[in-house]
Design a protein around this motif. Structure first.
Motif, short mmCIF file in Angstrom:
data_model
loop_
_atom_site.label_atom_id
_atom_site.label_comp_id
_atom_site.label_asym_id
_atom_site.label_seq_id
_atom_site.Cartn_x
_atom_site.Cartn_y
_atom_site.Cartn_z
N ALA A 139 0.86 -1.18 0.00
CA ALA A 139 0.00 0.00 0.00
C ALA A 139 0.90 1.23 0.00
N LEU A 140 0.28 2.40 -0.28
CA LEU A 140 1.03 3.65 -0.25
C LEU A 140 0.19 4.68 0.49
N MET A 141 0.77 5.29 1.52
CA MET A 141 0.03 6.36 2.19
C MET A 141 0.92 7.58 2.30
N ALA A 142 0.29 8.74 2.41
CA ALA A 142 1.05 9.98 2.55
C ALA A 142 0.66 10.63 3.86
N LEU A 143 1.67 11.06 4.61
CA LEU A 143 1.45 11.84 5.83
C LEU A 143 1.98 13.24 5.53
N GLN A 144 1.09 14.24 5.53
CA GLN A 144 1.45 15.56 5.05
C GLN A 144 1.04 16.64 6.05
N GLY A 145 1.88 17.66 6.15
CA GLY A 145 1.53 18.79 7.02
C GLY A 145 2.69 19.16 7.92
N PRO A 146 2.60 20.34 8.55
CA PRO A 146 3.72 20.83 9.37
C PRO A 146 4.06 19.92 10.55
N ASP A 147 3.10 19.10 11.02
CA ASP A 147 3.39 18.19 12.14
C ASP A 147 3.77 16.79 11.67
N ALA A 148 3.86 16.56 10.37
CA ALA A 148 4.12 15.21 9.86
C ALA A 148 5.43 14.64 10.38
N ALA A 149 6.49 15.46 10.36
CA ALA A 149 7.81 14.96 10.78
C ALA A 149 7.81 14.62 12.26
N ARG A 150 7.24 15.48 13.05
CA ARG A 150 7.17 15.25 14.50
C ARG A 150 6.42 13.95 14.79
N VAL A 151 5.30 13.75 14.12
CA VAL A 151 4.48 12.56 14.36
C VAL A 151 5.23 11.30 13.92
N LEU A 152 5.78 11.32 12.72
CA LEU A 152 6.39 10.09 12.20
C LEU A 152 7.66 9.74 12.98
N ALA A 153 8.36 10.76 13.47
CA ALA A 153 9.60 10.53 14.22
C ALA A 153 9.34 9.80 15.54
N ARG A 154 8.11 9.87 16.03
CA ARG A 154 7.78 9.12 17.26
C ARG A 154 7.89 7.62 17.01
N PHE A 155 7.70 7.21 15.76
CA PHE A 155 7.74 5.78 15.43
C PHE A 155 9.08 5.39 14.81
N ALA A 156 9.77 6.38 14.22
CA ALA A 156 11.04 6.12 13.54
C ALA A 156 11.86 7.41 13.56
N PRO A 157 12.67 7.60 14.61
CA PRO A 157 13.36 8.88 14.81
C PRO A 157 14.17 9.35 13.59
N SER A 158 14.70 8.42 12.79
CA SER A 158 15.58 8.84 11.70
C SER A 158 14.86 9.60 10.59
N VAL A 159 13.54 9.52 10.52
CA VAL A 159 12.84 10.24 9.43
C VAL A 159 12.97 11.75 9.58
N ALA A 160 13.24 12.21 10.81
CA ALA A 160 13.32 13.65 11.05
C ALA A 160 14.46 14.29 10.26
N ASP A 161 15.53 13.52 10.02
CA ASP A 161 16.71 14.07 9.35
C ASP A 161 16.63 13.97 7.83
N MET A 162 15.64 13.26 7.31
CA MET A 162 15.54 13.11 5.86
C MET A 162 15.25 14.48 5.24
#
Lengths: 123, 370
Positions: free
Chosen positions: B147-170
Motif C-alpha cells: 500500500a502507499l500512504m502519505a502523511l502531510q503537514g507541518p506536524d508530519a515529521a514530528r508525528v512520524l519521528a515518534r515511530f522512527a526517529p531517523s525520518v526527522a533528518d531526511m
C-alpha cells in the motif's frame, strides 16, 4: 403553510402570496462545504424545473432548479458574504430566493414533509 | 445474465475508510474516500495546520532492476536520472514521440534498483509503455503487495519521528528503507500538498495497522481525495489528465525544470527534438495560475478571454482554495497573455468575469530542505 419539497431537493414555504425557496438539509449534506451561491436577479422569470441558482462546494458546481413557475422578488444577499449559512441553516436562514407564483396549484404537485422523507430514504 | 459492470478495486485500507465514515467514490478503477465526516474544507485546513493521512495506494509502484536501468529509463523521461544519488528522488514525466506527456511520476534511486510511483489512471499504460521500450536486460516488477500512504503537514515529521526517529533528518525528495513501528517501509520525504511530509510504502497486510497507529496521534486526521485535490491546486501542482496530458508538452506545462541540463544538451528521450526546440524557441502557450476576482469559482474547461473578448485559453483545474479562502485556478493561455498581472476574463455560465494571471503557487511550499 407547511413546507413542500421537490424531487430535486428544494423546499418551498408559501405565505401571503410569496414562496420562499431553499435547498434541503439532505441536499446540503450531500454537497458538503458550500463556498459560493449564485442567486437569480430580482425580476427574473423562473420556469418550474428550469435553472434558478447555482451552488458551489469546494469540489463542484451544482444547479438549483425552480420548483415552481414565477418571478423572483427577493434574493438572500446574506449568502453572498456567508455561503456557509446554507450548511448551517439550510431550511431557515439559508434560504435562496423568494418568488411570486404564476400558478399556485403547482404547489399540489410537490411532496409534503413525510413524502419527501420517504423519497430520500428510498435513494 | 452477465454483469458487465467492472468491479471496483479496493485498497488495503478500504475497511478502515468505511469504518471512519468516508464517502466512497469510484476513482481510476478504485473505490476511494473522497471525504470523511470532517469534510473537504476541514480536511484541507487541518492538513495545512497539523497533519493529514492520505491513502494513495491506488497509485502504481514499480521497481526497475538491471545494470542498464538508468540509461534505459532515460530514453522515456527528460530528467537526469544518472545524476541521482542513492536515496534521492526526482519528479519527472514520461514523454512520447510528439513531445507530449503520457504521465508524471516520481523516480527514486533505491540503490540496487529504481523505484517509481506512477498515476493510478495511467499505470496499466505506463507499464505496457515501459515493457515495450526498456531493453538491455531491464526487469520491471509491479509492486502490488504494498500500500502507499502519505502523511502531510507541518506536524508530519514530528508525528512520524515518534515511530522512527531517523525520518526527522531526511531532506525533501530523499528516500530510505526504514522500520516504522516495526514495519518495513519505503519512505520518501515528499508529497503533493505543498507541505512537508512523507510518502510511505508499506506491505498490504500491515497497512491498516500503520494507518491506525498514525491516526491515533492527536495531530493526525484522515484526508480524502477532495482535499488532496484542493491542496495540490493551491500548491500549483499539476493533476495528470487535467493540467498535463498527451496534448501538452513539458514546456507548455511550465515544467522546464524537469528537463535537466545534460538532457538539454544530449536529448535522447522520446519527443526530445520537439521539446528541445520549444525550449530554445518558446511554445505558443503556457500553463499559468489564474485568480478569479470576486468569489465565484471557475471550473475546468472554463474559457479564458482577453479584453477584446477573444478566447485565449482554458482553465484546466479550478475551484475553491480553503487556505486562500477564495477561488483559484490554473490553465493554459496564449504565451503573450502568460505574464503575471495580465488581466483576463473567465466565461462562467455565459458571463465574462474578471480574473488575473498570477504566479504559482497560491499557498507557499513548505518543504523541509534541512
Amino acid at each position: 403553510m407547511a413546507k413542500k419539497f421537490s424531487q430535486e431537493h428544494e423546499w418551498v414555504e408559501y405565505e401571503d402570496g410569496v414562496a420562499t425557496v431553499g435547498i434541503t438539509d439532505y441536499a446540503q449534506q450531500s454537497l458538503g462545504d458550500i463556498v459560493y451561491v449564485e442567486l437569480p436577479e430580482v425580476g427574473k422569470k423562473l420556469t418550474k424545473d428550469g435553472d434558478a441558482a447555482v451552488v458551489e462546494s469546494v469540489k463542484a458546481a451544482s444547479d438549483v432548479y425552480a420548483p415552481l413557475d414565477g418571478v423572483v422578488v427577493e434574493a438572500n444577499e446574506e449568502l453572498d458574504d456567508n455561503p456557509a449559512l446554507v450548511n448551517e441553516a439550510p431550511e431557515s436562514d439559508g434560504w435562496f430566493f423568494r418568488m411570486e407564483l404564476s400558478d399556485e396549484s403547482q404547489l399540489d404537485e410537490l411532496m409534503d414533509e413525510a413524502a419527501y422523507k420517504d423519497f430520500v430514504e428510498g435513494l | 445474465m452477465a454483469d458487465h459492470q467492472t468491479e471496483l478495486l479496493k485498497t488495503a485500507l478500504y475497511d478502515l475508510h468505511v469504518e471512519l465514515g468516508a464517502k466512497m467514490v469510484p476513482f481510476a478503477g478504485y473505490d476511494m474516500p473522497v471525504q470523511y465526516p470532517l469534510g473537504v474544507k476541514g480536511e484541507h485546513l487541518h492538513t495545512r495546520a497539523k497533519a493529514g493521512l492520505f491513502d494513495v495506494s491506488h497509485m502504481g509502484q514499480v521497481r526497475l532492476n538491471g545494470e542498464h536501468r538508468v540509461a534505459e529509463l532515460e530514453k522515456l523521461v527528460p530528467g537526469d536520472i544518472a545524476i541521482l544519488k542513492p536515496g534521492r528522488t526526482r519528479y519527472s514525466a514520461f514523454t512520447n514521440d510528439d513531445g507530449t506527456i503520457l504521465d508524471d511520476l516520481m523516480i527514486t534511486n533505491a540503490g540496487d534498483s529504481l523505484f517509481l510511483v506512477i498515476n493510478a489512471a495511467c499505470k496499466d499504460d505506463d507499464i505496457v509503455h515501459m515493457r515495450a521500450n526498456l531493453d538491455n536486460g531491464v526487469e520491471l516488477i509491479e509492486i502490488d503487495d504494498r500500500a502507499l500512504m502519505a502523511l502531510q503537514g507541518p506536524d508530519a515529521a514530528r508525528v512520524l519521528a515518534r515511530f522512527a526517529p531517523s525520518v526527522a533528518d531526511m531532506k525533501f525528495m530523499s528516500f530510505a528503507e526504514i522500520d516504522i513501528a516495526g514495519i518495513a517501509c519505503f519512505v520518501t520525504r515528499s508529497g503533493y500538498t505543498g507541505e512537508d511530509g512523507y510518502e510511505i510504502s508499506v506491505p498490504n497486510e500491515r497497512a491498516e495497522e500503520l494507518a491506525r497507529k498514525l491516526l491515533a496521534e492527536e495531530e493526525v486526521e484522515a484526508i480524502g481525495l477532495g482535499a488532496r485535490d484542493s491542496l495540490r491546486l493551491e500548491a500549483g501542482l499539476c493533476l495528470y489528465g487535467n493540467d498535463i496530458d498527451t496534448t501538452t508538452t513539458p514546456v507548455e506545462g511550465d515544467l522546464n525544470w524537469i528537463i535537466n541540463k545534460r538532457r538539454r544538451e544530449e536529448g535522447g528521450f522520446k519527443g526530445s527534438d520537439i521539446i528541445l526546440d520549444q525550449l530554445a524557441n518558446g511554445a505558443d502557450r503556457k500553463r499559468v495560475g489564474i485568480k478569479p476576482e470576486g468569489k465565484a469559482p471557475a471550473r475546468e474547461h472554463t474559457p479564458v478571454l482577453n479584453s477584446d473578448g477573444e478566447e485565449i485559453g482554458e482553465i484546466t483545474s479550478g475551484g475553491f482554495g480553503p487556505t486562500v479562502d477564495g477561488p483559484i485556478a490554473m490553465g493554459y493561455v496564449a504565451i503573450e497573455f502568460a505574464a503575471p498581472g495580465t488581466k483576463v476574463d473567465l466565461m462562467v455560465r455565459g458571463k465574462a468575469r474578471p480574473a488575473e494571471i498570477v504566479e504559482l503557487p497560491f499557498a507557499p511550499h513548505r518543504y523541509y530542505r534541512g
